[in-house]
Design a protein around this motif. Structure first.
Motif, PDB file in Angstrom:
ATOM      1  N   LYS A  89       0.793  -1.224   0.127  1.00 29.73           N
ATOM      2  CA  LYS A  89      -0.104   0.128  -0.005  1.00 29.73           C
ATOM      3  C   LYS A  89       0.952   1.138  -0.157  1.00 29.73           C
ATOM      4  CE  LYS A  89      -3.734   2.381   2.535  1.00 29.73           C
ATOM      5  NZ  LYS A  89      -4.574   2.485   3.839  1.00 29.73           N
ATOM      6  N   TYR A 111     -10.657  -5.223 -12.779  1.00 25.66           N
ATOM      7  CA  TYR A 111      -9.347  -4.514 -12.061  1.00 25.66           C
ATOM      8  C   TYR A 111      -8.649  -3.819 -13.324  1.00 25.66           C
ATOM      9  CZ  TYR A 111      -4.569  -4.388 -10.423  1.00 25.66           C
ATOM     10  OH  TYR A 111      -3.389  -4.244  -9.937  1.00 25.66           O
ATOM     11  N   ALA A 158      -5.207  -1.453 -14.167  1.00 28.90           N
ATOM     12  CA  ALA A 158      -3.886  -1.147 -13.609  1.00 28.90           C
ATOM     13  C   ALA A 158      -3.001  -0.597 -14.794  1.00 28.90           C
ATOM     14  CB  ALA A 158      -3.054  -2.450 -13.079  1.00 28.90           C
ATOM     15  N   THR A 202      -2.080  -0.062  -9.357  1.00 22.91           N
ATOM     16  CA  THR A 202      -3.739  -0.466  -9.241  1.00 22.91           C
ATOM     17  C   THR A 202      -4.420   0.909  -9.509  1.00 22.91           C
ATOM     18  OG1 THR A 202      -3.295  -2.532  -7.883  1.00 22.91           O
ATOM     19  CG2 THR A 202      -5.690  -1.334  -7.918  1.00 22.91           C
ATOM     20  N   ALA A 258     -10.322  -1.286  -8.755  1.00 21.66           N
ATOM     21  CA  ALA A 258     -10.530  -2.639  -8.394  1.00 21.66           C
ATOM     22  C   ALA A 258     -12.033  -2.676  -7.633  1.00 21.66           C
ATOM     23  CB  ALA A 258      -9.428  -3.092  -7.491  1.00 21.66           C
ATOM     24  N   TRP A 274       1.527  -1.869  -6.676  1.00 23.15           N
ATOM     25  CA  TRP A 274       1.045  -0.691  -5.915  1.00 23.15           C
ATOM     26  C   TRP A 274      -0.576  -0.804  -5.916  1.00 23.15           C
ATOM     27  CZ3 TRP A 274       3.733   4.489  -5.924  1.00 23.15           C
ATOM     28  CH2 TRP A 274       5.150   4.409  -6.163  1.00 23.15           C
ATOM     29  N   HIS A 275      -0.978  -0.350  -4.620  1.00 26.00           N
ATOM     30  CA  HIS A 275      -2.415  -0.032  -4.273  1.00 26.00           C
ATOM     31  C   HIS A 275      -2.596   0.794  -3.412  1.00 26.00           C
ATOM     32  CE1 HIS A 275      -2.558  -2.438  -0.551  1.00 26.00           C
ATOM     33  NE2 HIS A 275      -1.541  -3.299  -1.087  1.00 26.00           N
ATOM     34  N   ARG A 276      -4.023   1.261  -3.296  1.00 28.27           N
ATOM     35  CA  ARG A 276      -4.461   2.233  -2.376  1.00 28.27           C
ATOM     36  C   ARG A 276      -4.988   1.479  -1.037  1.00 28.27           C
ATOM     37  NH1 ARG A 276      -4.738   5.049  -7.193  1.00 28.27           N
ATOM     38  NH2 ARG A 276      -3.792   7.207  -6.999  1.00 28.27           N
ATOM     39  N   GLU A 297      -7.574  -0.774  -1.450  1.00 27.85           N
ATOM     40  CA  GLU A 297      -8.976  -0.924  -2.047  1.00 27.85           C
ATOM     41  C   GLU A 297      -9.566  -2.089  -1.409  1.00 27.85           C
ATOM     42  OE1 GLU A 297      -6.937   1.213  -5.481  1.00 27.85           O
ATOM     43  OE2 GLU A 297      -6.476  -0.406  -3.864  1.00 27.85           O
ATOM     44  N   LEU A 334     -10.177  -5.444  -3.156  1.00 31.28           N
ATOM     45  CA  LEU A 334      -9.087  -6.382  -3.619  1.00 31.28           C
ATOM     46  C   LEU A 334      -8.321  -6.871  -2.486  1.00 31.28           C
ATOM     47  CD1 LEU A 334      -7.047  -6.617  -5.919  1.00 31.28           C
ATOM     48  CD2 LEU A 334      -5.914  -4.400  -5.244  1.00 31.28           C
ATOM     49  N   ALA A 344      -6.495  -9.265 -11.471  1.00 27.22           N
ATOM     50  CA  ALA A 344      -5.121  -8.716 -11.147  1.00 27.22           C
ATOM     51  C   ALA A 344      -3.950  -9.481 -11.791  1.00 27.22           C
ATOM     52  CB  ALA A 344      -4.714  -8.251  -9.689  1.00 27.22           C
TER      53      ALA A 344
END
Length: 383
Positions: free
Chosen positions: A192, A224, A226, A238, A241, A328-330, A332, A335, A370
């Protein structure tokens, strides 16, 4: 192959032994031969010695029947032998080898329990040499490295590369199950990134790929999207998602939805319109009809993603991305949920992994989407 090559390279032996295909004949007339898996054709072979390599993988019926038909003849009892070399297998699959392990190790006893031998890691231990007199079996079952070339540095590197249960199986000779957690929760949360860390670019103009996965009924639909990092191009970012659950009464996904709760079809159209979508990857078995409708409209390039060998490569690659913090993701929620629901099943043929459900009721569609998306982003070298 190795015996044949050794004889060919030895000037003292190569003129004495006759090599014809997979048979090597000695001056006395005795021979060594590599034989095919053909239970009926090889029955009653009357061999003096039978060697099996990597018996952990002999799970198919033909190989199990081959083992039975290659039993030692009674007329040669005490003058013939079986030799099996293998490391541990999967406890729920490698029945042949596990039965021998049970007889040799669990039902046997250490030959020299009071004599200690050096190991490359830790304190000296008894040599793991077991004997079962009733079965006429001698079994060396090493679980610790004992040779000078088995260095700590080597195993430290292998432990980083291999899935944990595969490391224990191959390098510690431990019996494992073929499924394990796809990625530890710590790995996925370590990926994250804060908003300050994200590159400051216009993502709507950056090449992106969308992956979609679902079952025909009673399962989630996962969408998804990206792209690759603009400078560190071996890293995946990402951008979207989301999961959709099926209607409780029909068990089907509402692809259109409503104005307040748009369905996956409406969202997919908006993403294609808003972003530079280079490809939409999908499972052809589950998503064929949906993809065909979009193809006819010419909305984007829809590519059926092979769920056999390509999925194995993609799933293994996604795990590596997460392990190395290149995914990378925030955070979600959908996800994260699907990642934590996923197990990894080891493929017998090449030790790659396949993403599977940890339990039937748990959903993993976004994890699969993904996997396909990340694989295609890296394969197409989209920057």
């Amino acid at each position: 192959h190795y015996i044949r090559r050794a004889i060919q390279l030895n000037p003292k032996l190569r003129d004495k032994f006759k090599i014809n295909g997979y048979r090597i004949t000695s001056p006395s007339g005795s021979f060594i031969e590599a034989i095919p898996i053909d239970p009926s054709g090889e029955a009653g072979g009357n061999a003096d010695g039978i060697t099996w390599s990597e018996l952990w993988g002999s799970n198919e019926i033909a190989k199990q029947n081959m083992w039975t038909e290659q039993t030692l003849p009674p007329a040669k009892y005490g003058r013939s032998f079986r030799w099996i070399e293998s490391y541990a297998g999967f406890s729920e699959e490698s029945d042949l080898l596990y039965s021998l392990y049970d007889i040799g190790v669990k039902q046997g006893h250490l030959l020299w329990p009071d004599k200690l031998y050096d190991v490359t890691e830790g304190e000296p231990t008894p040599l793991e040499l077991y004997v079962n007199e009733t079965a006429g079996m001698l079994c060396l079952w090493n679980t610790q490295p004992r040779c000078p070339w088995q260095t700590k540095k080597y195993y430290a590197a292998e432990e980083q590369i291999l899935p944990p249960n595969q490391f224990q199986r191959i390098h510690r000779n431990q019996w494992v199950t073929s499924s394990e957690t796809f990625v530890p929760a710590e790995w996925i949360w370590a990926c994250k990134r804060t908003e300050e860390e994200w590159p400051k670019i216009d993502f709507t103009r950056h090449p992106v790929i969308i992956g979609m996965d679902a079952a025909t009924s009673n399962d989630n639909f996962g969408l998804y999207m990206a792209c690759r990092h603009p400078t560190r191009t071996d890293e995946i970012l990402t951008l979207y998602a989301k999961k959709w659950a099926p209607n409780k009464s029909t068990g089907k996904i509402d692809f259109i939805g409503t104005e307040d709760k748009p369905g996956p079809e409406d969202v997919l159209r908006k993403l294609i319109k808003q972003y530079n979508v280079i490809q939409v990857a999908y499972d052809p078995y589950q998503m064929h009809s949906v993809a065909e409708r979009f193809k006819q409209e010419g909305l984007a390039w829809f590519r059926a993603f092979n769920q056999g060998s390509d999925r194995l490569i993609a799933d293994s690659g996604l795990r590596d991305l997460i392990r190395d913090r290149r995914f990378w993701h925030r955070g979600e929620p959908d996800l994260i949920e699907h990642f934590l629901n996923a197990n990894a099943k080891i493929d017998d043929q090449d030790s790659k992994i396949r993403i599977v459900k940890r339990a039937d009721r748990l959903k993993i569609d976004l994890t699969v989407a993904a996997s396909m998306t990340a694989h295609e982003l890296l394969r197409l070298n989209l920057g």
